[in-house]
Enzyme design. Structure first.
Site: not given
Ligand SMILES: *Cc1c(COP(=O)(O)O)cnc(C)c1O
Length: 424
Positions: A230, A274, A309, A340
């Site tokens: 995250g 990410r 995205r 489309c």
């Molecule tokens: C998607 C996800 C991540 C990675 O999220 P990022 O936003 O790419 O850092 C890590 N752990 C879990 C459980 C996820 O679902």
């Protein structure tokens, strides 16, 4: 800041040549940038006991990228059997893999425990009884419900399908312990693409408090806490990058305090996707059409199957035009693909330099949740992936999809059932 000046410096001088040789469209990833980010993550967390990053495979599930992550000592965060398989193919085993699934089926548990196993991160208390056997090390994903607010993107934890509730947490560990588990982890993930590091520090604090509480109630110790992924990246030019150094420093203080009080500390695990690869990839497309109706449109040779995205979340991806000054914003256009679906747009009412047919557009920050999210709707085929290596060479690391791939699932053994109504 989107794409770094260093990445531009490595890519732009050779981009025409790459496009000519491989053909557009393609995602291209920057090995040097990925390695630099990996190194800095390791460095800033080096003061925290047993820190380990588990790269979230779903962000960029390419074996060459996973190889890179493995070579930096990272583990893998998986949530499906193909992701487990990919991770094992690059040599990850056992506790180098964290299996964080939800709505998990029996097949997934079997695969997670087979072939050297993995760390199971259970999403619910009822899943304990569905395990073929209780492993010695078990982790639960925690959902704090009304105790935390989450961030704007991931939303309110009360409405999120993930994790064990606060009220169930103690029982979850008690049950697992009684069934033979004796090493424990605690996981949560409350944010997505968050640039304010304080959320993560608060999450560490919350997890450490839970660890103290559960340990004292059940007389167990914790091997690790896992703060999930995250971490955000600056997609927009005005976004302020996450201060990873300050985040690590504040987390270290929380760990030090915990150690003074409890005489030990759990290890710290993180599972970023990410942050690790997002800024180090771009989608390169060619302008092939101009259209002036109620708006001005630039049609390119890729569509949202290459990058979901913007269409899915209205996400902003910065766009540069090769050979044109970024500040020379003389036109306002929608940059579109051929589906489309009117949300098949890479940019909406974007100020850009004048674009001519044949120009290369560089869609920034596609290194995570880019290629991987693509789909085949409208018979659209996903583009290839390239790796710009540190030695300056460029390697094809996934070919583009072909019609044969698209039609592959139409090749099967005929099977017809005429129901008799007799099976109860
Ligand atoms: C998607 C996800 C991540 C990675 O999220 P990022 O936003 O790419 O850092 C890590 N752990 C879990 C459980 C996820 O679902």
């Amino acid at each position: 800041m989107p794409m770094s000046e260093n990445f531009k410096g490595r890519l732009y001088p050779v981009l025409n040549e790459i496009a000519e040789h491989f053909g557009t469209p393609f995602h291209i990833y920057d090995e040097t940038g990925i390695r630099e980010t990996g190194k800095s993550v390791k460095e800033v967390f080096s003061g925290i006991s047993g820190f380990r990053e588990y790269f979230a495979v779903k962000a960029l599930p390419n074996p060459r990228i996973l190889d890179l992550m493995k070579s930096m000592g990272f583990g893998f965060d998986c949530s499906s059997i193909p992701e487990l398989t990919l991770s094992r193919q690059v040599g990850a085993r056992g506790e180098e893999i964290m299996f964080t699934s939800n709505d998990t089926g029996a097949k997934e548990f079997m695969a997670a425990l087979a072939d050297g196993g993995s760390i199971l991160n259970l999403d619910d208390i009822t899943l304990i009884s569905k395990l073929p056997k209780m492993p010695e090390l078990i982790c639960f994903r925690y959902n704090p419900g009304p105790r935390r607010t989450g961030n704007v993107i991931i939303g309110n934890p009360v409405e999120a399908k993930y994790g064990v509730s606060h009220e169930q947490l103690l029982d979850a560990y008690r049950n697992a312990h009684s069934l033979g588990a004796w090493r424990f982890g605690l996981h949560t993930m409350l944010i997505s693409n968050e640039l304010n590091y304080e959320y993560m520090v608060d999450t560490v604090q919350m997890l450490l408090e839970l660890v103290e509480w559960i340990s004292s109630e059940l007389s167990i110790k914790f091997d690790f806490i896992n703060i999930g992924g995250g971490l955000g990246i600056p997609y927009k030019p005005e976004d302020v990058p996450l201060n990873l150094g300050a985040m690590a420093e504040n987390i270290r203080k929380r760990f030090d305090t915990f150690k003074e009080k409890n005489g030990y500390v759990p290890k710290l695990y993180m599972e970023s996707g990410r942050y690790m690869t997002g800024p180090h990839g771009v989608l390169v497309v060619k302008a092939i059409n101009h259209k002036n109706t109620y708006r001005r449109y630039i049609g390119v040779d890729a569509c949202m199957s290459a990058l979901m995205r913007p269409g899915m979340y209205g996400a902003y991806h910065h766009i540069n035009v090769l050979g044109k000054d970024e500040e020379d914003k003389t036109t306002v256009v929608d940059v579109v693909g051929s589906l489309c679906e009117n949300n098949d747009k890479f940019a909406i009412q974007r100020e850009l330099p004048e674009i001519e047919e044949g120009d290369l557009l560089i869609i920034n920050d596609t290194g995570a949740h880019g290629h991987a999210m693509g789909f085949n709707y409208n018979g659209s085929l996903r583009p290839k992936e390239l790796l710009l290596k540190t030695d300056g060479s460029v390697e094809l690391i996934r070919r583009e999809e072909t019609m044969a791939d698209y039609f592959a699932t139409l090749n099967f053994e005929p099977d017809t059932l005429t129901p008799t109504g007799k099976v109860s």
